[in-house]
Design a protein around this motif. Structure first.
Motif, PDB file in Angstrom:
ATOM      1  N   LEU A 185       0.827  -1.210   0.000  1.00 58.78           N
ATOM      2  CA  LEU A 185       0.000   0.000   0.000  1.00 58.78           C
ATOM      3  C   LEU A 185       0.862   1.261   0.000  1.00 58.78           C
ATOM      4  O   LEU A 185       0.554   2.233  -0.696  1.00 58.78           O
ATOM      5  N   LYS A 186       1.922   1.234   0.758  1.00 60.68           N
ATOM      6  CA  LYS A 186       2.824   2.382   0.810  1.00 60.68           C
ATOM      7  C   LYS A 186       3.427   2.648  -0.567  1.00 60.68           C
ATOM      8  O   LYS A 186       3.514   3.792  -1.021  1.00 60.68           O
ATOM      9  N   ASN A 187       3.832   1.595  -1.265  1.00 56.19           N
ATOM     10  CA  ASN A 187       4.384   1.743  -2.613  1.00 56.19           C
ATOM     11  C   ASN A 187       3.338   2.260  -3.593  1.00 56.19           C
ATOM     12  O   ASN A 187       3.643   3.091  -4.458  1.00 56.19           O
ATOM     13  N   LEU A 188       2.103   1.776  -3.473  1.00 57.88           N
ATOM     14  CA  LEU A 188       1.026   2.253  -4.336  1.00 57.88           C
ATOM     15  C   LEU A 188       0.750   3.732  -4.123  1.00 57.88           C
ATOM     16  O   LEU A 188       0.584   4.495  -5.081  1.00 57.88           O
ATOM     17  N   VAL A 189       0.695   4.139  -2.876  1.00 55.58           N
ATOM     18  CA  VAL A 189       0.441   5.549  -2.566  1.00 55.58           C
ATOM     19  C   VAL A 189       1.557   6.418  -3.140  1.00 55.58           C
ATOM     20  O   VAL A 189       1.298   7.470  -3.730  1.00 55.58           O
ATOM     21  N   TYR A 190       2.788   5.974  -3.000  1.00 53.34           N
ATOM     22  CA  TYR A 190       3.901   6.746  -3.549  1.00 53.34           C
ATOM     23  C   TYR A 190       3.788   6.854  -5.070  1.00 53.34           C
ATOM     24  O   TYR A 190       3.929   7.937  -5.639  1.00 53.34           O
ATOM     25  N   SER A 191       3.523   5.719  -5.731  1.00 53.99           N
ATOM     26  CA  SER A 191       3.401   5.730  -7.193  1.00 53.99           C
ATOM     27  C   SER A 191       2.267   6.634  -7.654  1.00 53.99           C
ATOM     28  O   SER A 191       2.411   7.395  -8.619  1.00 53.99           O
ATOM     29  N   MET A 192       1.145   6.566  -6.970  1.00 57.49           N
ATOM     30  CA  MET A 192       0.005   7.404  -7.335  1.00 57.49           C
ATOM     31  C   MET A 192       0.321   8.881  -7.144  1.00 57.49           C
ATOM     32  O   MET A 192      -0.064   9.717  -7.956  1.00 57.49           O
ATOM     33  N   SER A 193       1.034   9.204  -6.088  1.00 54.16           N
ATOM     34  CA  SER A 193       1.361  10.608  -5.856  1.00 54.16           C
ATOM     35  C   SER A 193       2.324  11.144  -6.919  1.00 54.16           C
ATOM     36  O   SER A 193       2.226  12.295  -7.332  1.00 54.16           O
ATOM     37  N   VAL A 194       3.233  10.294  -7.393  1.00 56.05           N
ATOM     38  CA  VAL A 194       4.152  10.695  -8.460  1.00 56.05           C
ATOM     39  C   VAL A 194       3.376  10.977  -9.742  1.00 56.05           C
ATOM     40  O   VAL A 194       3.566  12.007 -10.400  1.00 56.05           O
ATOM     41  N   VAL A 195       2.470  10.063 -10.099  1.00 60.66           N
ATOM     42  CA  VAL A 195       1.667  10.246 -11.309  1.00 60.66           C
ATOM     43  C   VAL A 195       0.818  11.497 -11.206  1.00 60.66           C
ATOM     44  O   VAL A 195       0.762  12.313 -12.140  1.00 60.66           O
ATOM     45  N   LEU A 196       0.167  11.673 -10.074  1.00 56.22           N
ATOM     46  CA  LEU A 196      -0.694  12.850  -9.911  1.00 56.22           C
ATOM     47  C   LEU A 196       0.098  14.145  -9.920  1.00 56.22           C
ATOM     48  O   LEU A 196      -0.373  15.153 -10.446  1.00 56.22           O
ATOM     49  N   SER A 197       1.266  14.136  -9.346  1.00 55.45           N
ATOM     50  CA  SER A 197       2.055  15.370  -9.312  1.00 55.45           C
ATOM     51  C   SER A 197       2.481  15.788 -10.714  1.00 55.45           C
ATOM     52  O   SER A 197       2.598  16.974 -11.015  1.00 55.45           O
ATOM     53  N   GLU A 198       2.685  14.800 -11.592  1.00 50.31           N
ATOM     54  CA  GLU A 198       3.060  15.122 -12.965  1.00 50.31           C
ATOM     55  C   GLU A 198       1.872  15.603 -13.792  1.00 50.31           C
ATOM     56  O   GLU A 198       2.019  16.399 -14.708  1.00 50.31           O
ATOM     57  N   ARG A 199       0.667  15.127 -13.459  1.00 49.98           N
ATOM     58  CA  ARG A 199      -0.504  15.442 -14.274  1.00 49.98           C
ATOM     59  C   ARG A 199      -1.356  16.581 -13.733  1.00 49.98           C
ATOM     60  O   ARG A 199      -2.107  17.187 -14.481  1.00 49.98           O
TER      61      ARG A 199
END
Length: 88
Positions: free
Chosen positions: A28-42
């Motif tokens: 879950l921690k890895n998913l949250v990090y990945s999602m935040s990276v994607v969202l920060s770019e978009r």
């Protein structure tokens, strides 16, 4: 099955569940990090981004609480394992 055997089996089962909990919280921690990276770019610097960032921070904090709890449970299980092995 003897009482010691039952205790050992219960201890092992509990230890396995704590291990699964720890693994799940890491995923879950890895998913949250990945999602935040994607969202920060978009969604950089938008109102929606700020709201989602707050949500991610909250989820991350809960994940860290779960990880802390599983670590405490593991620490509490260690003395129990010693007691069970002494009784055999």
């Amino acid at each position: 099955m003897t009482d010691t055997g039952k205790e050992k089996c219960a201890h092992t089962s509990l230890r396995n569940e704590v291990g699964q909990l720890s693994l799940s919280s890491n995923h879950l921690k890895n998913l949250v990090y990945s999602m935040s990276v994607v969202l920060s770019e978009r969604m950089e610097h938008t109102q929606e981004y700020e709201a989602l960032l707050t949500l991610f921070d909250t989820v991350r904090n809960h994940i860290e609480d779960v990880q802390g709890s599983s670590e405490k449970i593991s620490e509490l299980l260690d003395p129990c394992a010693l007691e069970i092995s002494k009784d055999e």
